[in-house]
Design an enzyme around this catalytic site. Structure first.
Site, PDB file in Angstrom:
ATOM      1  N   HIS A   1      94.153  29.622 -35.238  1.00 35.80           N
ATOM      2  CA  HIS A   1      95.470  29.011 -35.533  1.00 35.80           C
ATOM      3  C   HIS A   1      95.909  28.146 -34.347  1.00 35.80           C
ATOM      4  CE1 HIS A   1      99.382  28.568 -37.384  1.00 35.80           C
ATOM      5  NE2 HIS A   1      99.989  29.089 -36.301  1.00 35.80           N
TER       6      HIS A   1
ATOM      7  N   ASP B   1     105.473  26.823 -33.903  1.00 39.67           N
ATOM      8  CA  ASP B   1     104.408  27.427 -34.697  1.00 39.67           C
ATOM      9  C   ASP B   1     104.695  27.117 -36.158  1.00 39.67           C
ATOM     10  OD1 ASP B   1     102.447  28.893 -35.873  1.00 39.67           O
ATOM     11  OD2 ASP B   1     102.974  30.802 -34.909  1.00 39.67           O
TER      12      ASP B   1
ATOM     13  N   CYS C   1      97.483  23.819 -40.053  1.00 41.61           N
ATOM     14  CA  CYS C   1      98.187  24.115 -38.803  1.00 41.61           C
ATOM     15  C   CYS C   1      97.890  23.078 -37.729  1.00 41.61           C
ATOM     16  CB  CYS C   1      97.808  25.526 -38.313  1.00 41.61           C
ATOM     17  SG  CYS C   1      96.023  25.740 -38.043  1.00 41.61           S
TER      18      CYS C   1
END
Length: 499
Positions: free
Chosen positions: A390, A407, A458
């Site tokens: 991630h 995030d 992401c």
């Protein structure tokens, strides 16, 4: 003239009768003398004067001779002349023709006023009342006719006027404008000259008429009666009204038409040509083909590396690091348009925490000789954070004096922010010898952050966080823009130029 004409007619008739012996002329008794109170109508000259002498009077008789002749004629009108004989006057009872005038009249040729020239006549005297002359005002002298010499002299003065004096220049100009010019010309008998209708002189200025006035009036009246011209005039008027209506509509349309929103620069769509280039680069057969080589960072992009920008693919380090270098080059090209930023690559944070916190491991990464600037001079410093599978982003916001964590899954990691605060204190002390209390800055997670809705975007979210913050823009994108951002990133990498 009526009496003289009647006398001549009767005289000719009596002569014809006397010539015919069949009609004797009756004798009439002599007329009685007129009463002394009445004035004789016509008086013949004295019978003693010779006929030739009486027919042509002296050219310049004196007043005494005129009075004497008048008195003699008055005394002889009391009765018929006794010395007259039938031969000299066959009709003694008839009145004689009037004598010629005592003064010889000058004979002039016919005069004609030309419209080509105008000259102001003598001023009229002011009348005491309406239609009457004041008794004290002198009677105007009779108009003087111009001879040939005077006419030539007047024309020369009009055509070649004498230069006016400086003091009287304005007065002469005013008089010339106020008083119209008129010239009277004398024409000889039998010489009929055509008036020039094509030229007029009005108030000292020349007006050239190529077409006579009557022709202009005739053409104007014919145009009014022409049906085709009326139709054309109607069409012209209709077109003019239509044009004015379109102009009013152009002014009114912006009020009723919604304004087209300008597309922000990060969302400018790709052209058809760019779409075709990106499609060929992402879906080609040769996976080892080199598509882009960035010499400053020594990064080589092949088709296999670039294919991470396809849908549902995770981004790799080469694409992320090359794109960050392109953002730095964009800032250097247009420093006034973008914030002054520093972009660490994906290996910085791993190197910093490789054996715990180790500042000496990354000390040489930020020398001023290598970068050309110090980190303390930047507005923002971006640090990519990779957690197994991630991608996240940490920002050292020097401009606002805070540390931020972004995030796309909405999580928060305060450990990363504390490590970066410690690093920034050591960096400022090592490079500038300054002591800064960065540990007291605010550490936060960005609120209202655009979040991903799948398990593979992401890395693209992280790159767009950096892109919008370096523009000093709010994060106004979402999951629906990720497909477009992937193709745009591929285009910028192939062109080695971020936009």
């Amino acid at each position: 003239m009526g009496a003289l004409t009647d006398s001549r007619k009767r005289l000719s008739a009596d002569q014809r009768l006397s010539a015919d012996h069949r009609f004797p002329i009756p004798s009439f008794p002599p007329r009685s003398p007129p009463p002394p109170s009445k004035r004789p109508k016509l008086a013949p000259f004295l019978s003693s004067l010779d006929a030739s002498t009486s027919a042509t009077p002296p050219p310049n008789p004196s007043p005494q001779i005129i009075h004497a002749a008048a008195a003699a004629s008055t005394s002889n009108t009391t009765g018929p002349s006794s010395s007259s004989t039938p031969d000299s006057n066959p009709f003694p009872n008839r009145r004689r023709l009037p004598p010629p005038p005592p003064f010889q009249r000058p004979i002039h040729g016919p005069q004609r006023v030309l419209r080509a020239f105008r000259f102001g006549g003598p001023a009229r005297p002011h009348s005491a009342g309406p239609g009457r002359l004041s008794p004290s005002s002198p009677t105007p002298p009779p108009p003087r006719t111009l001879g040939l010499e005077q006419y030539v002299e007047l024309v020369n003065t009009v055509s070649r006027p004498a230069p006016p004096t400086p003091t009287a220049t304005t007065d002469a100009a005013r008089e010339k404008e106020a008083v119209p010019l008129e010239v009277v010309a004398i024409e000889e008998d039998g010489d009929e000259r055509k008036q020039q209708d094509e030229q007029e002189v009005v108030s000292g200025s020349v007006e050239v008429r190529r077409v006579p006035l009557y022709k202009e009036l005739y053409e104007e009246s014919s145009r009014k009666r022409d049906a085709k011209l009326k139709t054309l005039e109607f069409e012209v008027r209709l077109a003019e009204e239509g044009r004015l209506g379109l102009e009013r509509l152009a002014d009114f349309l912006p009020r009723i038409t919604p304004k087209k929103e300008e597309v922000p620069e990060p969302f400018v769509p790709l052209t058809d040509e760019d779409e075709e280039i990106v499609r060929a680069a992402l879906h080609g057969r040769n996976s080892r083909e080199k598509l882009a080589v960035h010499e400053p960072s020594n990064i080589v992009i092949t088709r296999e590396i670039l294919q991470c920008l396809n849908n549902q693919e995770w981004l790799n380090d080469e694409v992320i690091n090359l794109y960050l270098d392109l953002l730095k080059e964009r800032e250097l090209r247009q420093p006034s348009k973008f914030l002054k930023c520093h972009f660490f690559n994906t290996f910085f944070y791993k190197k910093l925490i490789s054996g715990g916190y180790d500042y000496k491991a990354v000390r040489r990464w930020t020398t001023k000789r290598k970068l050309g600037y110090s980190l303390i001079e930047c507005d923002k410093i971006f640090v990519p954070i990779h957690k197994e599978v991630h991608w996240c982003l940490a920002v050292i916001n020097i401009k606002d004096k805070k540390f931020q964590y972004l995030d796309s899954l909405g999580s928060m990691d305060m450990k990363v922010l504390r490590i970066l605060a410690r690093y920034f204190v050591d960096e400022v002390k090592d490079k500038g010898g300054q002591q800064i209390d960065a540990l007291s800055w605010k550490q936060e997670g960005v609120k209202n952050l655009p979040l991903q809705e799948n398990g593979w975007d992401c890395g693209m979210f992280m790159l767009k966080y950096i892109d919008f913050y370096s523009r000093d823009m709010d994060l106004i994108f979402g999951q629906k823009h990720m497909r477009y951002f992937r193709r745009r990133t591929a285009k910028e990498i192939l062109n080695l130029r971020a936009e």
